[in-house]
Design an enzyme around this catalytic site. Structure first.
Site, PDB file in Angstrom:
ATOM      1  N   ARG A  93     -24.633-157.902  21.585  1.00 14.79           N
ATOM      2  CA  ARG A  93     -23.622-156.918  21.973  1.00 14.79           C
ATOM      3  C   ARG A  93     -23.266-157.065  23.451  1.00 14.79           C
ATOM      4  O   ARG A  93     -22.104-156.976  23.840  1.00 14.79           O
ATOM      5  CB  ARG A  93     -24.138-155.509  21.654  1.00 14.79           C
ATOM      6  CG  ARG A  93     -23.096-154.432  21.819  1.00 14.79           C
ATOM      7  CD  ARG A  93     -23.560-153.113  21.243  1.00 14.79           C
ATOM      8  NE  ARG A  93     -24.698-152.560  21.967  1.00 14.79           N
ATOM      9  CZ  ARG A  93     -25.390-151.483  21.584  1.00 14.79           C
ATOM     10  NH1 ARG A  93     -25.051-150.840  20.473  1.00 14.79           N
ATOM     11  NH2 ARG A  93     -26.389-151.026  22.303  1.00 14.79           N
ATOM     12  N   LYS A 198     -19.969-151.971  25.754  1.00 12.18           N
ATOM     13  CA  LYS A 198     -20.762-151.021  26.545  1.00 12.18           C
ATOM     14  C   LYS A 198     -20.538-151.321  28.026  1.00 12.18           C
ATOM     15  O   LYS A 198     -21.426-151.813  28.729  1.00 12.18           O
ATOM     16  CB  LYS A 198     -22.247-151.136  26.166  1.00 12.18           C
ATOM     17  CG  LYS A 198     -22.883-149.787  25.799  1.00 12.18           C
ATOM     18  CD  LYS A 198     -24.271-149.973  25.229  1.00 12.18           C
ATOM     19  CE  LYS A 198     -25.124-148.728  25.360  1.00 12.18           C
ATOM     20  NZ  LYS A 198     -24.774-147.641  24.444  1.00 12.18           N
ATOM     21  N   GLU A 234     -16.325-140.784  17.653  1.00  9.14           N
ATOM     22  CA  GLU A 234     -17.723-140.775  18.089  1.00  9.14           C
ATOM     23  C   GLU A 234     -18.053-139.425  18.695  1.00  9.14           C
ATOM     24  O   GLU A 234     -17.175-138.601  18.942  1.00  9.14           O
ATOM     25  CB  GLU A 234     -17.953-141.822  19.184  1.00  9.14           C
ATOM     26  CG  GLU A 234     -17.866-143.232  18.715  1.00  9.14           C
ATOM     27  CD  GLU A 234     -18.638-144.162  19.645  1.00  9.14           C
ATOM     28  OE1 GLU A 234     -19.874-144.031  19.726  1.00  9.14           O
ATOM     29  OE2 GLU A 234     -17.991-145.002  20.275  1.00  9.14           O
TER      30      GLU A 234
END
Ligand SMILES: *Cc1c(COP(=O)(O)O)cnc(C)c1O
Length: 350
Positions: A93, A198, A234
């Protein structure tokens, strides 16, 4: 008994901390791991002691948000063995983010070895098995250099620090621990943007929606899809889960961060429990049809949702035993309390 005040790498004595009563806060540990990228190669600096970093004032991470981070937990098993949870997933990720931010990838092996080294070196700070606490691991990645233009850096720092943490939400998990969330009218990510990465900048932009929710007495903001504002996206820095007609559902959207906790829970649900799971759009208007709802991530593991409030309506939910089963199964694997049928535990040599 007087406690040691300093530790050698790999020291087996436990630090003088009240592990059972830790919050989700930063406690400095003796060692961090660092590697630097320059002239096309990563050079491992290894374990360093300084909590503070010295970087050029023009660094891209400071001005343009060329920064990425990861988060995972390391647990002590009942036999004193130490486990990370699926660290390769975090490495992948991070590298997806590195490509998006036009920086070099961090070799997966460097990433995983860094976690092993920093966790082992800070062994006194890894909470004992059964304390309810864990060692939180924070890898991060910075574009640095003497620069002023809006362009990617030539030099990078990859660092991993660790800190022992307790439950993300006070009280942890349980039938009396339902959380209330507020639908935000602000977006955390653009429809074709960086929501799945992220990257630091995505999170500074969540402070205002998060603060509005807290000012209203809620725990966090619930985001809607940024294109139509019809679908659930989210909750804060956690993915959304719900049960409808016995099916475990979670939003499908390219601006949602791919939570490793969520992927693992869906796998446990389908493979271990034989439940149906589905990744699909979930409309806000559909909330009334859900049997129960929850959110998940490394920090909170699972939190079940008792209330979601919008400007002029709200939805109430009860505790659902199925969240407890998922929570227990994941914790059993992560802490070494149970079997690891999926091979998700990564043992750290200590
Ligand atoms: C980190 C994060 C999550 C949770 O991901 P995990 O891999 O489960 O820790 C969910 N949503 C956002 C926005 C995040 O930043």
């Amino acid at each position: 008994m007087s406690q040691p005040r300093y530790y050698f790498p790999g020291d087996r004595r436990k630090a003088d901390l009240d592990f059972a009563n830790l919050g989700f806060d930063y406690t400095p540990c003796p060692y961090r791991f660092e590697a630097v990228f320059q002239h096309g190669v990563w050079r491992v600096r290894g374990l360093v002691e300084d909590t503070d970093m010295r970087i050029p004032e023009g660094s891209q991470c400071l001005h343009y948000g060329q920064e990425l981070f990861e988060g995972m937990k390391v647990h002590s098993g009942p036999d004193g063995r130490v486990y990370a949870f699926r660290p390769l997933e975090n490495a992948r990720r991070l590298n997806q983010g590195a490509r998006y931010l036009c920086g070099p990838e961090v070799p997966e092996e460097l990433f995983v070895r860094g976690i092993e080294e920093v966790a082992a070196a800070n062994l006194p700070y890894i909470p004992p098995h059964g304390s309810g606490a864990a060692l939180y691991v924070r890898p991060f990645y910075l574009g640095i250099g003497h620069n002023v233009g809006v362009k990617p850096a030539k030099r990078y720092v990859f660092r991993i620090f660790v800190t022992p943490v307790g439950p993300y939400f006070k009280g942890g998990f349980g039938p009396d621990q339902g959380k209330d969330f507020m639908v935000s009218r602000l977006d955390r990510a653009a429809p074709q943007g960086s929501g799945y990465v992220k990257a630091g900048g995505n999170y500074a932009c969540s402070f205002t929606p998060g603060q509005e929710a807290k000012d209203g007495g809620f725990v966090e903001a619930l985001y809607l899809d940024p294109r139509e504002h019809r679908y659930i996206e989210e909750i804060g820095a956690a993915n959304f889960l719900g049960f409808r007609d016995g099916v475990l559902i979670t939003p499908k959207s390219q601006s949602v961060l791919r939570s490793i906790t969520r992927i693992s829970l869906l796998e446990i649900a389908s493979t271990s429990f034989g439940w149906s799971t589905e990744e699909r759009k979930i409309a806000l208007d559909e909330l009334g049809e859900l049997e129960s709802a929850a959110c998940c991530g490394t920090a909170a593991v699972i939190s079940w949702i008792s209330r979601i409030a919008d400007a002029d309506r709200e939805w109430l939910f009860d505790f659902d035993e199925r969240w407890q089963r998922l929570y227990d199964s994941l914790i059993d694997i992560q802490t070494g309390r149970g079997e690891d049928p999926y091979g998700w535990r990564h043992e750290i040599p200590v």
